[in-house]
Design an enzyme around this catalytic site. Sequence first.
Site, PDB file in Angstrom:
ATOM      1  N   HIS A  59      17.585   4.436   0.584  1.00  0.00           N
ATOM      2  CA  HIS A  59      16.388   5.152   0.150  1.00  0.00           C
ATOM      3  C   HIS A  59      16.245   6.549   0.793  1.00  0.00           C
ATOM      4  O   HIS A  59      16.096   7.548   0.096  1.00  0.00           O
ATOM      5  CB  HIS A  59      15.145   4.297   0.426  1.00  0.00           C
ATOM      6  CG  HIS A  59      13.879   4.952  -0.016  1.00  0.00           C
ATOM      7  ND1 HIS A  59      13.605   5.222  -1.341  1.00  0.00           N
ATOM      8  CD2 HIS A  59      12.826   5.429   0.693  1.00  0.00           C
ATOM      9  CE1 HIS A  59      12.422   5.815  -1.427  1.00  0.00           C
ATOM     10  NE2 HIS A  59      11.939   5.963  -0.218  1.00  0.00           N
ATOM     11  N   GLU A 107      -3.507   6.439  -5.068  1.00  0.00           N
ATOM     12  CA  GLU A 107      -2.643   7.397  -5.762  1.00  0.00           C
ATOM     13  C   GLU A 107      -3.212   7.852  -7.106  1.00  0.00           C
ATOM     14  O   GLU A 107      -2.526   7.853  -8.128  1.00  0.00           O
ATOM     15  CB  GLU A 107      -1.229   6.814  -5.936  1.00  0.00           C
ATOM     16  CG  GLU A 107      -0.187   7.913  -6.090  1.00  0.00           C
ATOM     17  CD  GLU A 107       1.248   7.396  -6.062  1.00  0.00           C
ATOM     18  OE1 GLU A 107       1.623   6.752  -5.069  1.00  0.00           O
ATOM     19  OE2 GLU A 107       1.968   7.649  -7.031  1.00  0.00           O
ATOM     20  N   LYS A 121       0.837   0.181   0.705  1.00  0.00           N
ATOM     21  CA  LYS A 121       1.635  -0.122  -0.495  1.00  0.00           C
ATOM     22  C   LYS A 121       2.504  -1.340  -0.210  1.00  0.00           C
ATOM     23  O   LYS A 121       3.201  -1.379   0.820  1.00  0.00           O
ATOM     24  CB  LYS A 121       2.535   1.053  -0.858  1.00  0.00           C
ATOM     25  CG  LYS A 121       1.913   2.005  -1.841  1.00  0.00           C
ATOM     26  CD  LYS A 121       2.946   2.979  -2.379  1.00  0.00           C
ATOM     27  CE  LYS A 121       2.288   3.991  -3.294  1.00  0.00           C
ATOM     28  NZ  LYS A 121       3.223   5.059  -3.704  1.00  0.00           N
ATOM     29  N   HIS A 166      14.822   7.470  -6.534  1.00  0.00           N
ATOM     30  CA  HIS A 166      14.799   6.115  -7.102  1.00  0.00           C
ATOM     31  C   HIS A 166      15.883   5.962  -8.171  1.00  0.00           C
ATOM     32  O   HIS A 166      16.520   4.908  -8.275  1.00  0.00           O
ATOM     33  CB  HIS A 166      13.420   5.791  -7.679  1.00  0.00           C
ATOM     34  CG  HIS A 166      12.410   5.482  -6.611  1.00  0.00           C
ATOM     35  ND1 HIS A 166      11.057   5.509  -6.823  1.00  0.00           N
ATOM     36  CD2 HIS A 166      12.563   5.136  -5.313  1.00  0.00           C
ATOM     37  CE1 HIS A 166      10.429   5.192  -5.696  1.00  0.00           C
ATOM     38  NE2 HIS A 166      11.327   4.965  -4.778  1.00  0.00           N
ATOM     39  N   GLU A 204      12.620  10.780   5.139  1.00  0.00           N
ATOM     40  CA  GLU A 204      11.160  10.775   4.915  1.00  0.00           C
ATOM     41  C   GLU A 204      10.482  11.812   5.815  1.00  0.00           C
ATOM     42  O   GLU A 204       9.494  12.439   5.420  1.00  0.00           O
ATOM     43  CB  GLU A 204      10.574   9.384   5.176  1.00  0.00           C
ATOM     44  CG  GLU A 204      10.998   8.315   4.177  1.00  0.00           C
ATOM     45  CD  GLU A 204      10.357   8.472   2.787  1.00  0.00           C
ATOM     46  OE1 GLU A 204       9.477   9.329   2.601  1.00  0.00           O
ATOM     47  OE2 GLU A 204      10.764   7.720   1.868  1.00  0.00           O
ATOM     48  N   LYS A 261       0.575  10.923   7.141  1.00  0.00           N
ATOM     49  CA  LYS A 261       0.460   9.948   6.055  1.00  0.00           C
ATOM     50  C   LYS A 261      -0.963   9.387   5.991  1.00  0.00           C
ATOM     51  O   LYS A 261      -1.521   9.218   4.899  1.00  0.00           O
ATOM     52  CB  LYS A 261       1.489   8.828   6.207  1.00  0.00           C
ATOM     53  CG  LYS A 261       1.341   7.821   5.075  1.00  0.00           C
ATOM     54  CD  LYS A 261       2.575   7.102   4.684  1.00  0.00           C
ATOM     55  CE  LYS A 261       2.290   6.282   3.419  1.00  0.00           C
ATOM     56  NZ  LYS A 261       3.372   5.413   3.044  1.00  0.00           N
ATOM     57  N   HIS A 283      11.161  11.779  -4.583  1.00  0.00           N
ATOM     58  CA  HIS A 283      11.425  10.355  -4.853  1.00  0.00           C
ATOM     59  C   HIS A 283      11.830  10.056  -6.295  1.00  0.00           C
ATOM     60  O   HIS A 283      12.373   8.984  -6.558  1.00  0.00           O
ATOM     61  CB  HIS A 283      10.193   9.517  -4.498  1.00  0.00           C
ATOM     62  CG  HIS A 283      10.050   9.286  -3.008  1.00  0.00           C
ATOM     63  ND1 HIS A 283      10.021  10.308  -2.099  1.00  0.00           N
ATOM     64  CD2 HIS A 283       9.933   8.145  -2.286  1.00  0.00           C
ATOM     65  CE1 HIS A 283       9.887   9.816  -0.884  1.00  0.00           C
ATOM     66  NE2 HIS A 283       9.833   8.503  -0.959  1.00  0.00           N
ATOM     67  N   ARG A 336      -2.085  11.441  -3.255  1.00  0.00           N
ATOM     68  CA  ARG A 336      -1.071  10.577  -2.626  1.00  0.00           C
ATOM     69  C   ARG A 336       0.305  10.727  -3.278  1.00  0.00           C
ATOM     70  O   ARG A 336       1.329  10.452  -2.642  1.00  0.00           O
ATOM     71  CB  ARG A 336      -1.532   9.112  -2.660  1.00  0.00           C
ATOM     72  CG  ARG A 336      -0.590   8.200  -1.892  1.00  0.00           C
ATOM     73  CD  ARG A 336      -1.157   6.830  -1.622  1.00  0.00           C
ATOM     74  NE  ARG A 336      -0.174   6.017  -0.941  1.00  0.00           N
ATOM     75  CZ  ARG A 336      -0.439   4.911  -0.268  1.00  0.00           C
ATOM     76  NH1 ARG A 336      -1.697   4.486  -0.186  1.00  0.00           N
ATOM     77  NH2 ARG A 336       0.510   4.224   0.320  1.00  0.00           N
ATOM     78  N   ASN A 394       5.423  11.179  -2.761  1.00  0.00           N
ATOM     79  CA  ASN A 394       6.592  10.839  -3.582  1.00  0.00           C
ATOM     80  C   ASN A 394       7.523  12.043  -3.765  1.00  0.00           C
ATOM     81  O   ASN A 394       8.452  11.984  -4.579  1.00  0.00           O
ATOM     82  CB  ASN A 394       6.143  10.331  -4.961  1.00  0.00           C
ATOM     83  CG  ASN A 394       5.260   9.113  -4.848  1.00  0.00           C
ATOM     84  OD1 ASN A 394       5.349   8.375  -3.867  1.00  0.00           O
ATOM     85  ND2 ASN A 394       4.390   8.895  -5.826  1.00  0.00           N
ATOM     86  N   ARG A 438      -5.498 -15.274  -2.614  1.00  0.00           N
ATOM     87  CA  ARG A 438      -6.107 -14.017  -3.084  1.00  0.00           C
ATOM     88  C   ARG A 438      -6.332 -13.009  -1.959  1.00  0.00           C
ATOM     89  O   ARG A 438      -7.219 -12.174  -2.033  1.00  0.00           O
ATOM     90  CB  ARG A 438      -7.422 -14.290  -3.830  1.00  0.00           C
ATOM     91  CG  ARG A 438      -7.210 -15.138  -5.065  1.00  0.00           C
ATOM     92  CD  ARG A 438      -8.488 -15.418  -5.815  1.00  0.00           C
ATOM     93  NE  ARG A 438      -8.198 -16.368  -6.868  1.00  0.00           N
ATOM     94  CZ  ARG A 438      -8.066 -17.682  -6.682  1.00  0.00           C
ATOM     95  NH1 ARG A 438      -8.226 -18.191  -5.466  1.00  0.00           N
ATOM     96  NH2 ARG A 438      -7.784 -18.474  -7.679  1.00  0.00           N
TER      97      ARG A 438
HETATM   98  N1  GLY Z   1       5.742   5.692   0.268  1.00  0.00           N
HETATM   99  C1  GLY Z   1       4.779   6.440  -0.455  1.00  0.00           C
HETATM  100  C2  GLY Z   1       3.388   5.932  -0.297  1.00  0.00           C
HETATM  101  O1  GLY Z   1       3.114   5.099   0.548  1.00  0.00           O
HETATM  102  O2  GLY Z   1       2.530   6.330  -1.035  1.00  0.00           O
END
Ligand code: GLY
Length: 292
Positions: A244, A217, A132, A232, A179, A207, A228, A221, A225, A110
């Site tokens: 990517h 998010e 993430k 994707h 990016e 970031k 993106h 946040r 994206n 956990r």
């Molecule tokens: N790669 C986008 C984020 O970390 O929110």
Amino acid sequence: MITVRVPLGDRAYDVVVGHGARMALADLLPRTARRAAVVTQSGIPFEVDPGVPFERFALGDGEQHKSMASVEDLCRGFASMGLTRNDVVVSVGGGMVSDVAGFAAAVWHRGVPVVHVSTTLLGMVDAAIGGKTGVNLSVVGGIGGKNLIGSYWQPSGVVCDLDALASLPDREVRCGRGEMAKYHFLTGDDLLSLDETRRIARCVEIKAAVVAADEREGGRRALLNYGHTLAHALEAATDHGIAHGEAVAVGLVYAAHLAHRLGRITERRVEQHYDVVAGSYGLSTRIPQGSD
Ligand code: GLY
């Protein structure tokens, strides 16, 4: 060496950026750690020394290994070495390694601490920062997709060792630059005027600020994206024939065209997207031939 703090209250952590930054790894480990599970991949340009006894686990190469099966294999390895909640997982590699190892760390017992040693440009400026983690849901009967299984699991620290970039393939460099071009549109910063260490540290700072404002998010946040959505889709449609960051570059100009069609930005602003993505960052704004 530059250290950037990701300010997340009692889960704040440092990101150490510079040549030889891997020497800082042992200092970033939680004090409770008696053992480390080092998760890596073939072709990583250096070994790391976490400063505690460790076992090494290698993930397979390729997007098909970003899977629940890899997480299960890792957890079996953690079990066989007796990795406890006080110990630590150390990922050494690019975005795929930090995503899979981070998710395994999030679910093993956990949740055990994880430290990322990022060895690709894309990992340093994006994937390793902000917590993430995740794997793909394999497609069965048309149902599945990229990064659909995951969690937010902040690392205890991140190392961006620029020594790794010397041998980075051109394609990987392009992915990181995709990016970076995104950050250009988020801030207007002229990142390319900075030296390499400051440039990467500045991306981490940008970031970190977004993540600190909206860790899970709920709103802001989602800015990360930018470009993106199409990216994707392109990755999926080409079965990852387009990588990517390459897809993000195309996605940025697509987003600009879409915004223009919706009356949200001017034609001049669309042109600026081409100037930045193709002109400054040298990236293709079209799907490369042979990716379909
Ligand atoms: N790669 C986008 C984020 O970390 O929110």
